[in-house]
Structure formats: structure tokens, C-alpha cells
Design a protein around this motif. Structure first.
Motif, mmCIF file in Angstrom:
data_model
loop_
_atom_site.group_PDB
_atom_site.id
_atom_site.type_symbol
_atom_site.label_atom_id
_atom_site.label_comp_id
_atom_site.label_asym_id
_atom_site.label_seq_id
_atom_site.Cartn_x
_atom_site.Cartn_y
_atom_site.Cartn_z
ATOM 1 N N ASP A 69 -49.610 21.427 25.964
ATOM 2 C CA ASP A 69 -50.219 22.744 25.680
ATOM 3 C C ASP A 69 -50.138 23.008 24.168
ATOM 4 O O ASP A 69 -49.077 22.829 23.568
ATOM 5 C CB ASP A 69 -49.435 23.819 26.455
ATOM 6 N N ASN A 70 -51.259 23.424 23.554
ATOM 7 C CA ASN A 70 -51.222 23.623 22.105
ATOM 8 C C ASN A 70 -51.483 25.072 21.675
ATOM 9 O O ASN A 70 -51.888 25.313 20.536
ATOM 10 C CB ASN A 70 -52.158 22.637 21.385
ATOM 11 N N ALA A 71 -51.215 26.045 22.578
ATOM 12 C CA ALA A 71 -51.384 27.460 22.196
ATOM 13 C C ALA A 71 -50.562 27.788 20.948
ATOM 14 O O ALA A 71 -51.028 28.491 20.038
ATOM 15 C CB ALA A 71 -50.975 28.370 23.351
ATOM 16 N N VAL A 73 -49.613 25.731 18.615
ATOM 17 C CA VAL A 73 -50.159 25.022 17.448
ATOM 18 C C VAL A 73 -51.316 25.838 16.858
ATOM 19 O O VAL A 73 -51.426 25.998 15.637
ATOM 20 C CB VAL A 73 -50.640 23.600 17.838
ATOM 21 N N ILE A 74 -52.146 26.390 17.735
ATOM 22 C CA ILE A 74 -53.276 27.213 17.269
ATOM 23 C C ILE A 74 -52.751 28.481 16.583
ATOM 24 O O ILE A 74 -53.224 28.861 15.516
ATOM 25 C CB ILE A 74 -54.219 27.521 18.449
ATOM 26 N N GLU A 75 -51.740 29.096 17.169
ATOM 27 C CA GLU A 75 -51.138 30.294 16.560
ATOM 28 C C GLU A 75 -50.528 29.959 15.195
ATOM 29 O O GLU A 75 -50.583 30.770 14.259
ATOM 30 C CB GLU A 75 -50.075 30.856 17.520
ATOM 31 N N ALA A 97 -53.697 15.407 24.354
ATOM 32 C CA ALA A 97 -53.695 15.382 22.885
ATOM 33 C C ALA A 97 -53.465 16.800 22.375
ATOM 34 O O ALA A 97 -54.192 17.722 22.751
ATOM 35 C CB ALA A 97 -55.040 14.863 22.390
ATOM 36 N N LEU A 98 -52.476 16.988 21.517
ATOM 37 C CA LEU A 98 -52.175 18.343 21.011
ATOM 38 C C LEU A 98 -53.019 18.700 19.797
ATOM 39 O O LEU A 98 -53.213 19.878 19.488
ATOM 40 C CB LEU A 98 -50.696 18.453 20.656
ATOM 41 N N VAL A 99 -53.514 17.688 19.098
ATOM 42 C CA VAL A 99 -54.282 17.898 17.865
ATOM 43 C C VAL A 99 -55.456 16.921 17.853
ATOM 44 O O VAL A 99 -55.314 15.774 18.268
ATOM 45 C CB VAL A 99 -53.374 17.655 16.628
ATOM 46 N N GLY A 100 -56.607 17.415 17.390
ATOM 47 C CA GLY A 100 -57.780 16.558 17.227
ATOM 48 C C GLY A 100 -58.417 16.836 15.886
ATOM 49 O O GLY A 100 -57.776 17.366 14.970
ATOM 50 N N GLU A 101 -59.714 16.504 15.795
ATOM 51 C CA GLU A 101 -60.391 16.651 14.493
ATOM 52 C C GLU A 101 -60.473 18.108 14.031
ATOM 53 O O GLU A 101 -60.325 18.398 12.843
ATOM 54 C CB GLU A 101 -61.795 16.039 14.558
ATOM 55 N N GLN A 102 -60.668 19.030 14.981
ATOM 56 C CA GLN A 102 -60.848 20.428 14.563
ATOM 57 C C GLN A 102 -59.564 21.017 13.990
ATOM 58 O O GLN A 102 -59.570 21.645 12.934
ATOM 59 C CB GLN A 102 -61.356 21.264 15.736
ATOM 60 N N LEU A 103 -58.468 20.806 14.691
ATOM 61 C CA LEU A 103 -57.201 21.331 14.161
ATOM 62 C C LEU A 103 -56.842 20.635 12.852
ATOM 63 O O LEU A 103 -56.342 21.276 11.930
ATOM 64 C CB LEU A 103 -56.089 21.190 15.195
ATOM 65 N N SER A 104 -57.118 19.340 12.765
ATOM 66 C CA SER A 104 -56.828 18.625 11.512
ATOM 67 C C SER A 104 -57.607 19.257 10.361
ATOM 68 O O SER A 104 -57.053 19.486 9.275
ATOM 69 C CB SER A 104 -57.197 17.145 11.636
ATOM 70 N N ILE A 121 -52.552 12.563 19.999
ATOM 71 C CA ILE A 121 -53.690 13.211 19.318
ATOM 72 C C ILE A 121 -54.991 12.630 19.891
ATOM 73 O O ILE A 121 -54.967 11.680 20.684
ATOM 74 C CB ILE A 121 -53.651 12.976 17.789
ATOM 75 N N ARG A 122 -56.125 13.198 19.466
ATOM 76 C CA ARG A 122 -57.423 12.576 19.781
ATOM 77 C C ARG A 122 -58.322 12.646 18.553
ATOM 78 O O ARG A 122 -57.931 13.171 17.526
ATOM 79 C CB ARG A 122 -58.066 13.225 21.005
ATOM 80 N N ASP A 123 -59.529 12.104 18.669
ATOM 81 C CA ASP A 123 -60.491 12.060 17.549
ATOM 82 C C ASP A 123 -59.961 11.235 16.375
ATOM 83 O O ASP A 123 -60.142 11.598 15.206
ATOM 84 C CB ASP A 123 -60.845 13.485 17.057
ATOM 85 N N ARG A 124 -59.328 10.121 16.706
ATOM 86 C CA ARG A 124 -58.734 9.288 15.646
ATOM 87 C C ARG A 124 -59.760 8.901 14.578
ATOM 88 O O ARG A 124 -59.460 8.922 13.388
ATOM 89 C CB ARG A 124 -58.120 8.024 16.257
ATOM 90 N N GLY A 143 -57.880 16.544 26.431
ATOM 91 C CA GLY A 143 -57.585 17.750 25.655
ATOM 92 C C GLY A 143 -56.397 18.516 26.214
ATOM 93 O O GLY A 143 -56.025 18.360 27.378
ATOM 94 N N PRO A 144 -55.800 19.376 25.374
ATOM 95 C CA PRO A 144 -54.608 20.127 25.768
ATOM 96 C C PRO A 144 -54.932 21.410 26.534
ATOM 97 O O PRO A 144 -56.046 21.922 26.461
ATOM 98 C CB PRO A 144 -53.993 20.488 24.416
ATOM 99 N N PHE A 145 -53.937 21.957 27.221
ATOM 100 C CA PHE A 145 -54.039 23.301 27.791
ATOM 101 C C PHE A 145 -53.650 24.310 26.723
ATOM 102 O O PHE A 145 -53.093 23.936 25.680
ATOM 103 C CB PHE A 145 -53.156 23.409 29.039
ATOM 104 N N LYS A 146 -53.979 25.558 26.944
ATOM 105 C CA LYS A 146 -53.781 26.575 25.904
ATOM 106 C C LYS A 146 -53.199 27.864 26.493
ATOM 107 O O LYS A 146 -53.716 28.949 26.283
ATOM 108 C CB LYS A 146 -55.132 26.861 25.219
ATOM 109 N N ASN A 147 -52.120 27.694 27.223
ATOM 110 C CA ASN A 147 -51.540 28.845 27.919
ATOM 111 C C ASN A 147 -50.247 29.360 27.295
ATOM 112 O O ASN A 147 -49.783 30.432 27.650
ATOM 113 C CB ASN A 147 -51.239 28.457 29.377
HETATM 114 O O1 LIG Z 1 -58.753 21.066 21.932
HETATM 115 C C1 LIG Z 1 -57.964 21.224 20.985
HETATM 116 O O2 LIG Z 1 -57.374 22.301 20.765
HETATM 117 C C2 LIG Z 1 -57.598 20.075 20.123
HETATM 118 C C3 LIG Z 1 -58.795 19.357 19.607
HETATM 119 O O3 LIG Z 1 -59.486 18.692 20.318
HETATM 120 C C4 LIG Z 1 -59.122 19.446 18.171
HETATM 121 O O4 LIG Z 1 -58.297 19.909 17.366
HETATM 122 O O5 LIG Z 1 -60.222 18.980 17.798
#
Ligand SMILES: O=C([O-])CC(=O)C(=O)O
Length: 210
Positions: A69-71, A73-75, A97-104, A121-124, A143-147
Motif C-alpha cells: 500500500d502506498n497511501a 508514500v503519496i502523502e 510495486a510501491l513506486v513507479g514512473e509517476q511517483l519518481s 517498483i514498476r516502470d523500470r 500496482g499498489p493499494f492506497k488505503n
Molecule cells: O500507482 C502508483 O501509485 C504507483 C505508480 O504506478 C507510479 O508511481 O507510476
């Protein structure tokens, strides 16, 4: 009487080390810094760079969330200051994956110098293309959950090492080391000596074999 267990993302406050002290570590390989720390404080080798040549140094912004869950991480995007490294204890969970291209991209835009993730992670390919330094255990398209819940700014475990907010994180091709903020000036002195000794040894070996 019924009670409610409220699960939220909680945030602590912390003091960051001086920028010059943090940046002074950029001159040294992580292996030398580890040697200057009694060879302790080194994150386990399962957490490695997502792309070859990735390296970063910065002030730790620790994040703890539920596995997968990456809630939190987003916060944490709201708390990044220039020069921070986002350090995420994801419990080594390999199914999300907790982090991908968007969070990076968002980390980078907020001024973070890198991210270290005890998880996946994803979007290597895109992370490699944008050259944002990310260190993680592996890659999964899931992708991760966000709860939530989560905690930002309190000490986390990362690859078997305790990382507190404002500790100095250094990472390169060899892996990641956590320099406790209170010992950073002393460890800097020691790494200068370690690097000088290493250079002497290398010169000696070159002389011996040429
Ligand atoms: O879904 C997400 O929060 C993670 C993700 O793929 C991104 O950061 O691109």
C-alpha cells in the motif's frame, strides 16, 4: 461502548542536517563510507539500483506503510524538501510495486535526490530513461493499494538497518548506506582517511603489476 480504530497517515517533524555536510558525502563511494562506519549501517544487498550508474546522497525522509500500500508514500510528497531521499519500508513485499514512473517524476520535481525502497517498483524502463535514482528489491507490474495507514518521519527499518529522519543516505552501484545524523561529521572525517588509504593501496598495486 464501541470504539473506532482510526487508521490514518501520521507525520512527525524532524531536523535536516546541513546541506554542506550532506553534499560532502557525494565525493565518496558507498563502499568507502561503509568502511568508515566499522562496515556496519549498510543496507542489505537485496536492495540495489534500478538502473546502472544510479547514485544519490540526501537527507532521509522515512515512510512506513502497510505492505503493498502506498497511501503514505503519496502523502509524503507534501513533505519532501530539496535534497531529501525518500526511504520507504515496504516490508520487502514482492507482490505490489510501491513506486513507479509517476511517483519518481513527482519525487524529482519536489527536489528529492533519490528513493530507497525495501520493496518493489514498476516502470523500470521509464525510471531508467528519466534517470531518477531509485533503489529497490525488484520489479513487478502489479500496482499498489492506497488505503493507508502510514507514518512519515519516524524511524523505519530498511534492509535490516534503522533509518531515522534526517540521517544521511548514500547510494550507488554497490548499494545503500545509512549515516546516522549525529555521527555524520565524525564519519566524514573517517571516510576522507579511508579514501586516501584506498588510493595509496591502488597506486601500490598498480606499481607492483606494471
Ligand atoms: O500507482 C502508483 O501509485 C504507483 C505508480 O504506478 C507510479 O508511481 O507510476
Amino acid at each position: 461502548m464501541a470504539t473506532t480504530l482510526e487508521l490514518t497517515v501520521r507525520t512527525a517533524s524532524w531536523t535536516r542536517p546541513p546541506r554542506e555536510l550532506v553534499r560532502a558525502f557525494e565525493a565518496f563511494p558507498v563502499a568507502n563510507i561503509g568502511d568508515a562506519m566499522e562496515r556496519l549501517g549498510i543496507v542489505d544487498g537485496g536492495i540495489s539500483p534500478v538502473w546502472e550508474g544510479a547514485r544519490c546522497v540526501g537527507s532521509a525522509l522515512p515512510v512506513l506503510g502497510a505492505a503493498g500500500d502506498n497511501a503514505a508514500v503519496i502523502e509524503a510528497l507534501n513533505y519532501i524538501q530539496p535534497g531529501d531521499v525518500v526511504v520507504i519500508n515496504g516490508f520487502g513485499h514482492e507482490h505490489r510495486a510501491l513506486v513507479g514512473e509517476q511517483l519518481s517524476q513527482r519525487f524529482e520535481a519536489a527536489g528529492a535526490t533519490g528513493a530507497v525502497i525495501d520493496g518493489y517498483i514498476r516502470d523500470r524502463a521509464t525510471i531508467t530513461e528519466i534517470k531518477f535514482p531509485v533503489f529497490a528489491r525488484g520489479v513487478t507490474p502489479a500496482g499498489p493499494f492506497k488505503n493507508g495507514p502510514g507514518v512519515i518521519g519516524e524511524p523505519v527499518a530498511i534492509g535490516g538497518i534503522v533509518c531515522s529522519a534526517g540521517d544521511i543516505v548514500a547510494a550507488d552501484d554497490d548499494g545503500v548506506v545509512i549515516i546516522p545524523q549525529a555521527r555524520a561529521a565524525e564519519i566524514l572525517e573517517r571516510v576522507i582517511a579511508v579514501a586516501a588509504h584506498e588510493a595509496e593501496m591502488t597506486a601500490e598495486i598498480t606499481r607492483e603489476y606494471s
